[in-house]
Scaffold this motif. Structure first.
Motif, mmCIF file in Angstrom:
data_model
loop_
_atom_site.group_PDB
_atom_site.id
_atom_site.type_symbol
_atom_site.label_atom_id
_atom_site.label_comp_id
_atom_site.label_asym_id
_atom_site.label_seq_id
_atom_site.Cartn_x
_atom_site.Cartn_y
_atom_site.Cartn_z
ATOM 1 N N GLY A 21 0.783 -1.228 0.000
ATOM 2 C CA GLY A 21 0.000 0.000 0.000
ATOM 3 C C GLY A 21 0.812 1.274 0.000
ATOM 4 O O GLY A 21 0.281 2.358 0.263
ATOM 5 N N PHE A 22 2.130 1.164 -0.307
ATOM 6 C CA PHE A 22 2.972 2.356 -0.358
ATOM 7 C C PHE A 22 2.781 3.076 -1.692
ATOM 8 O O PHE A 22 2.411 2.471 -2.701
ATOM 9 C CB PHE A 22 4.447 1.990 -0.178
ATOM 10 C CG PHE A 22 4.766 1.431 1.181
ATOM 11 C CD1 PHE A 22 4.251 2.006 2.320
ATOM 12 C CD2 PHE A 22 5.590 0.326 1.311
ATOM 13 C CE1 PHE A 22 4.542 1.498 3.581
ATOM 14 C CE2 PHE A 22 5.887 -0.203 2.564
ATOM 15 C CZ PHE A 22 5.360 0.384 3.700
ATOM 16 N N SER A 23 3.053 4.366 -1.689
ATOM 17 C CA SER A 23 2.850 5.180 -2.878
ATOM 18 C C SER A 23 3.938 4.937 -3.928
ATOM 19 O O SER A 23 5.057 4.523 -3.605
ATOM 20 C CB SER A 23 2.838 6.662 -2.507
ATOM 21 O OG SER A 23 4.117 7.091 -2.075
ATOM 22 N N ASP A 24 3.599 5.226 -5.199
ATOM 23 C CA ASP A 24 4.585 5.132 -6.281
ATOM 24 C C ASP A 24 5.736 6.104 -6.040
ATOM 25 O O ASP A 24 6.884 5.820 -6.379
ATOM 26 C CB ASP A 24 3.921 5.433 -7.626
ATOM 27 C CG ASP A 24 2.991 4.314 -8.072
ATOM 28 O OD1 ASP A 24 3.155 3.180 -7.581
ATOM 29 O OD2 ASP A 24 2.099 4.580 -8.893
ATOM 30 N N ASN A 25 5.413 7.247 -5.443
ATOM 31 C CA ASN A 25 6.442 8.247 -5.184
ATOM 32 C C ASN A 25 7.484 7.726 -4.195
ATOM 33 O O ASN A 25 8.691 7.946 -4.373
ATOM 34 C CB ASN A 25 5.802 9.522 -4.641
ATOM 35 C CG ASN A 25 6.787 10.664 -4.521
ATOM 36 O OD1 ASN A 25 7.433 11.050 -5.482
ATOM 37 N ND2 ASN A 25 6.912 11.207 -3.316
ATOM 38 N N LEU A 26 7.031 7.004 -3.164
ATOM 39 C CA LEU A 26 7.968 6.447 -2.192
ATOM 40 C C LEU A 26 8.866 5.413 -2.863
ATOM 41 O O LEU A 26 10.078 5.378 -2.622
ATOM 42 C CB LEU A 26 7.223 5.810 -1.028
ATOM 43 C CG LEU A 26 8.110 5.155 0.044
ATOM 44 C CD1 LEU A 26 8.972 6.199 0.737
ATOM 45 C CD2 LEU A 26 7.259 4.397 1.065
ATOM 46 N N PHE A 27 8.262 4.581 -3.720
ATOM 47 C CA PHE A 27 9.067 3.585 -4.415
ATOM 48 C C PHE A 27 10.122 4.248 -5.284
ATOM 49 O O PHE A 27 11.290 3.850 -5.267
ATOM 50 C CB PHE A 27 8.201 2.679 -5.287
ATOM 51 C CG PHE A 27 9.006 1.863 -6.259
ATOM 52 C CD1 PHE A 27 9.749 0.782 -5.820
ATOM 53 C CD2 PHE A 27 9.075 2.224 -7.605
ATOM 54 C CE1 PHE A 27 10.543 0.049 -6.705
ATOM 55 C CE2 PHE A 27 9.853 1.500 -8.497
ATOM 56 C CZ PHE A 27 10.583 0.413 -8.047
#
Length: 260
Positions: A21-27
């Motif tokens: 459930g982490f954001s694409d931005n964090l990845f």
């Protein structure tokens, strides 16, 4: 262990972030940090990681880089994509926390009444809801919900967090005034911060950034709550009460005596 191609690692790590459930931005940020080590994760040493960390000037950023690298290498090891984890040898990196510099009450009122649009709306969301620049830029009309106890706003924050917090009627009325369920502001966080800073200088407020609005919200809530750190932590969406506690250094009057 054989080295898997970086593209394979990237795809599998991206899928893990999505599943959690982490954001694409964090990845993207984590992957770019991993690439900045300059070596394949299977071959990385603690020296490689420290060189990447030391590229940051601020101590707080260095600490964040160290934390994110530990998270990435732990994930790669748990998925058995590598069997190397140089973060186990990394020293503890002190975060180093400075004293916040909130707006004064007069400065906040000035920004919320005299600033030009859309900056005036941004300042209201920052000062009265404690939203960061990135959070203001993502606000949607459908994120506001009316409950029997009042209005709550769904906030997409740092690290992919997704939390609902109570907001003042003035904040709710502002969001409703745009009459849309989609994004209210078509602006990037960096552009928002830049334009807000320029508007603050135009109104005579120098040496402060948009984030000072969030600091104003925190100190105001701390004083109005009588020093209730847990309540203010929830409103600020801090992961730890220790982060909230830094604002007690700025508290005055009744709050200061309660905290002491």
């Amino acid at each position: 262990m054989d080295r898997l191609p970086l593209e394979v690692l990237k795809e599998k790590l991206r899928d893990r972030y999505k599943a959690q459930g982490f954001s694409d931005n964090l990845f993207r940020n984590d992957w770019n940090l991993l690439i900045r080590t300059g070596v394949h994760p299977q071959d990385a040493t603690v020296d490689d990681l420290q060189r990447a960390i030391l590229r940051a000037n601020a101590q707080g950023t260095r600490a964040n880089y160290g934390s994110r690298l530990k998270s990435v290498f732990n994930a790669l090891n748990k998925m058995r994509l590598i069997d190397n984890n140089p973060t186990l040898e990394m020293p503890v990196i002190r975060k180093g926390r400075g004293i916040p510099h909130p707006l004064t009450k007069g400065e906040a009122e000035l920004l919320m009444t005299e600033a030009r649009e859309p900056m005036r709306s941004w300042f209201i969301l920052g000062c009265l809801a404690g939203l960061r620049a990135m959070e203001v830029s993502k606000v949607r009309g459908l994120d506001l919900e009316e409950t029997p106890e009042g209005y709550v706003l769904r906030v997409f924050g740092k690290g992919g967090t997704d939390l609902a917090v109570p907001v003042a009627t003035r904040v709710a009325d502002l969001i409703k005034s745009f009459n849309t369920k989609g994004r209210i502001f078509q602006v990037t966080p960096n552009k928002l911060s830049s334009r807000a800073s320029k508007e603050m200088k135009r109104l005579g407020i120098d040496n402060k950034t948009f984030h000072a609005c969030r600091h104003y919200f925190a100190t105001t809530m701390l004083e109005k709550s009588g020093g209730d750190l847990l309540a203010v932590r929830d409103l600020m969406r801090h992961s730890s009460v220790a982060t909230t506690q830094v604002y007690t250094q700025l508290a005055t009057g009744r709050t200061r005596s309660l905290v002491n």
